[in-house]
Design a protein around this motif. Sequence first.
Motif, mmCIF file in Angstrom:
data_model
loop_
_atom_site.group_PDB
_atom_site.id
_atom_site.type_symbol
_atom_site.label_atom_id
_atom_site.label_comp_id
_atom_site.label_asym_id
_atom_site.label_seq_id
_atom_site.Cartn_x
_atom_site.Cartn_y
_atom_site.Cartn_z
ATOM 1 N N GLY A 219 0.932 -1.208 0.007
ATOM 2 C CA GLY A 219 0.013 0.032 -0.128
ATOM 3 C C GLY A 219 0.732 1.262 -0.018
ATOM 4 N N ASP A 220 2.035 1.102 -0.628
ATOM 5 C CA ASP A 220 3.106 2.209 -0.496
ATOM 6 C C ASP A 220 3.197 3.052 -1.964
ATOM 7 N N LYS A 221 3.776 4.226 -1.858
ATOM 8 C CA LYS A 221 3.889 4.955 -3.100
ATOM 9 C C LYS A 221 5.491 4.708 -3.541
ATOM 10 N N ASP A 222 5.731 5.011 -5.039
ATOM 11 C CA ASP A 222 6.784 4.961 -5.536
ATOM 12 C C ASP A 222 7.806 5.907 -4.803
ATOM 13 N N PRO A 223 9.009 5.643 -3.973
ATOM 14 C CA PRO A 223 9.640 6.785 -3.342
ATOM 15 C C PRO A 223 10.353 7.560 -4.221
ATOM 16 N N SER A 224 10.574 7.253 -5.507
ATOM 17 C CA SER A 224 11.266 7.798 -6.577
ATOM 18 C C SER A 224 10.360 9.106 -7.396
ATOM 19 N N SER A 225 9.368 9.027 -6.863
ATOM 20 C CA SER A 225 8.361 10.093 -7.319
ATOM 21 C C SER A 225 8.310 11.381 -6.473
ATOM 22 N N ASP A 226 8.166 12.416 -7.042
ATOM 23 C CA ASP A 226 7.929 13.691 -6.305
ATOM 24 C C ASP A 226 6.576 13.469 -5.392
ATOM 25 N N PRO A 227 6.635 13.568 -4.065
ATOM 26 C CA PRO A 227 5.522 13.426 -3.311
ATOM 27 C C PRO A 227 4.498 14.344 -3.190
ATOM 28 N N LYS A 228 5.136 15.552 -3.918
ATOM 29 C CA LYS A 228 4.174 16.706 -3.925
ATOM 30 C C LYS A 228 3.303 16.507 -5.268
ATOM 31 N N TYR A 229 3.807 15.627 -6.357
ATOM 32 C CA TYR A 229 3.172 15.503 -7.386
ATOM 33 C C TYR A 229 2.029 14.364 -7.406
ATOM 34 N N ILE A 230 2.455 13.239 -6.382
ATOM 35 C CA ILE A 230 1.369 12.312 -6.330
ATOM 36 C C ILE A 230 0.032 12.609 -6.069
ATOM 37 N N PRO A 231 -0.341 13.543 -4.998
ATOM 38 C CA PRO A 231 -1.803 13.813 -4.958
ATOM 39 C C PRO A 231 -2.654 14.278 -6.235
ATOM 40 N N PHE A 232 -1.963 14.973 -7.290
ATOM 41 C CA PHE A 232 -2.306 15.413 -8.501
ATOM 42 C C PHE A 232 -2.663 14.224 -9.600
ATOM 43 N N LEU A 233 -1.853 13.188 -9.275
ATOM 44 C CA LEU A 233 -2.346 11.944 -10.192
ATOM 45 C C LEU A 233 -3.235 11.287 -9.690
ATOM 46 N N LYS A 234 -3.297 11.122 -8.206
ATOM 47 C CA LYS A 234 -4.200 10.523 -7.444
ATOM 48 C C LYS A 234 -5.529 10.892 -7.762
ATOM 49 N N LYS A 235 -5.830 12.171 -7.793
ATOM 50 C CA LYS A 235 -6.876 12.841 -8.104
ATOM 51 C C LYS A 235 -7.418 12.529 -9.449
ATOM 52 N N LYS A 236 -6.771 12.242 -10.438
ATOM 53 C CA LYS A 236 -7.006 11.991 -11.856
ATOM 54 C C LYS A 236 -7.357 10.232 -11.810
ATOM 55 N N CYS A 237 -6.607 9.543 -11.081
ATOM 56 C CA CYS A 237 -6.646 8.231 -11.168
ATOM 57 C C CYS A 237 -7.054 7.435 -9.845
ATOM 58 N N LYS A 238 -8.236 6.861 -9.496
ATOM 59 C CA LYS A 238 -8.651 6.455 -8.544
ATOM 60 C C LYS A 238 -8.231 5.038 -8.530
ATOM 61 N N PRO A 239 -8.051 4.292 -7.397
ATOM 62 C CA PRO A 239 -7.434 2.841 -7.282
ATOM 63 C C PRO A 239 -8.248 2.172 -8.346
ATOM 64 N N GLY A 240 -7.766 1.210 -9.146
ATOM 65 C CA GLY A 240 -8.586 0.205 -9.899
ATOM 66 C C GLY A 240 -9.025 0.831 -11.150
ATOM 67 N N ASP A 241 -8.729 2.212 -11.478
ATOM 68 C CA ASP A 241 -9.396 2.821 -12.756
ATOM 69 C C ASP A 241 -8.622 2.309 -13.907
ATOM 70 N N VAL A 242 -9.126 1.733 -15.120
ATOM 71 C CA VAL A 242 -8.723 1.150 -16.165
ATOM 72 C C VAL A 242 -8.687 1.866 -17.292
ATOM 73 N N THR A 243 -9.595 3.105 -17.260
ATOM 74 C CA THR A 243 -10.176 3.485 -18.466
ATOM 75 C C THR A 243 -9.657 4.925 -18.600
ATOM 76 N N THR A 244 -9.515 5.862 -17.535
ATOM 77 C CA THR A 244 -9.037 7.275 -17.521
ATOM 78 C C THR A 244 -7.877 7.360 -18.248
#
Length: 245
Positions: A136-161
Motif C-alpha cells: 500500500g505504498d507509493k513509489d519513493p522515486s516520485s515527487d511526493p508533491k505530485y502524487i496527489p495530483f495524479l491520485k485525483k485523476k486516477c482512483k484505485p483500480g481505474d482502467v479507463t481514464t
Amino acid sequence: MTTGSFCLSYISVYFGLFILFLTKLQRETLYRLSVSYFVEVINFLELIMICKCIYLQLNGPFWIVPLGRRDERVSLLNEALSNLPPPFANIARLKASFAAKGWNTKELVYKRRGHTIGNAHCFVFSSRLYNFTGKGDKDPSSDPKYIPFLKKKCKPGDVTTLVEMTPGTFKSFDEAYCYTLITKRRGHLQSGAALLDDRQTRAHVKLQATAHGSTFFKDFAACTVKLSKVGVSQERLVKLGDIVL
Ligand SMILES: *[C@@H]1O[C@H](CO)[C@@H](O)[C@H](O)[C@H]1NC(C)=O
C-alpha cells in the motif's frame, strides 16, 4: 509555408507519383513488381509520411524518410509485447531491451522522449501511486508533491481514464516530458523515472534539461529514422529505383 500546406503538397506529390506509376504500368508490362506488391509498399510510405505530418502539425521536427522498406502484412500484439519494454521497466531492463536492437544508452534516452505527446492510461502507473511494493505504498522515486495530483485523476483500480503525459503541453512536441518532468521526478511512467537511475542516462537527461532540449528535434529525428530500420532484412528490401521517378 505553413505546416498544413506543406503536408498537403507533400501528399499531393506522392499521389502524383502513384498515378504516374499506374499509367506507366499500363503502357509497359515488363515491370517486375505487381500492383499489389507496390500498393503494399505505398501503404507503408503513406503511413510514414502522414506520421511525419502529424509531428509537423504538433510543431515537431521534420526528417527525410528513407524509402523502400517493405512493411509487414500483419501486426501482432505479442510481437509488440515481447519487443517493447513495458511501462514499468527498470533501467536494467530498458537498457537490455534497447541494446538487443542495437541501440545505445544515449539513443534510449532520446527515444523515450516520444512521450512528449499523448496520454497514458491510469493503470500503467497506478501502482506507483497506491501499491508500489505490495504494501500500500507509493513509489519513493516520485515527487511526493505530485502524487496527489495524479491520485485525483486516477482512483484505485481505474482502467479507463487517460492522463496527459505532459500536462498542459500534451498536444505539442516539445522537451517537456523528458527534461522538465523527469528531472523534477514527475514522470508518470516508471520506465521514464528510471532514466535517472543510471549514471549515463541521467547525464543525458540532465544535459538536455540544462540545454532546454536544444538538440531535441535533431536527435529525435535521427532516432526515428534509425527505428524505421530496426529488424529489416536485406531480402525484404524493395528496389524502388525503377518506379519512383
Ligand atoms: C497491494 O498489492 C498486494 C500484492 O500484490 C496485494 O496483495 C494487495 O491486495 C494490494 N492492495 C491493494 C489495496 O490493492
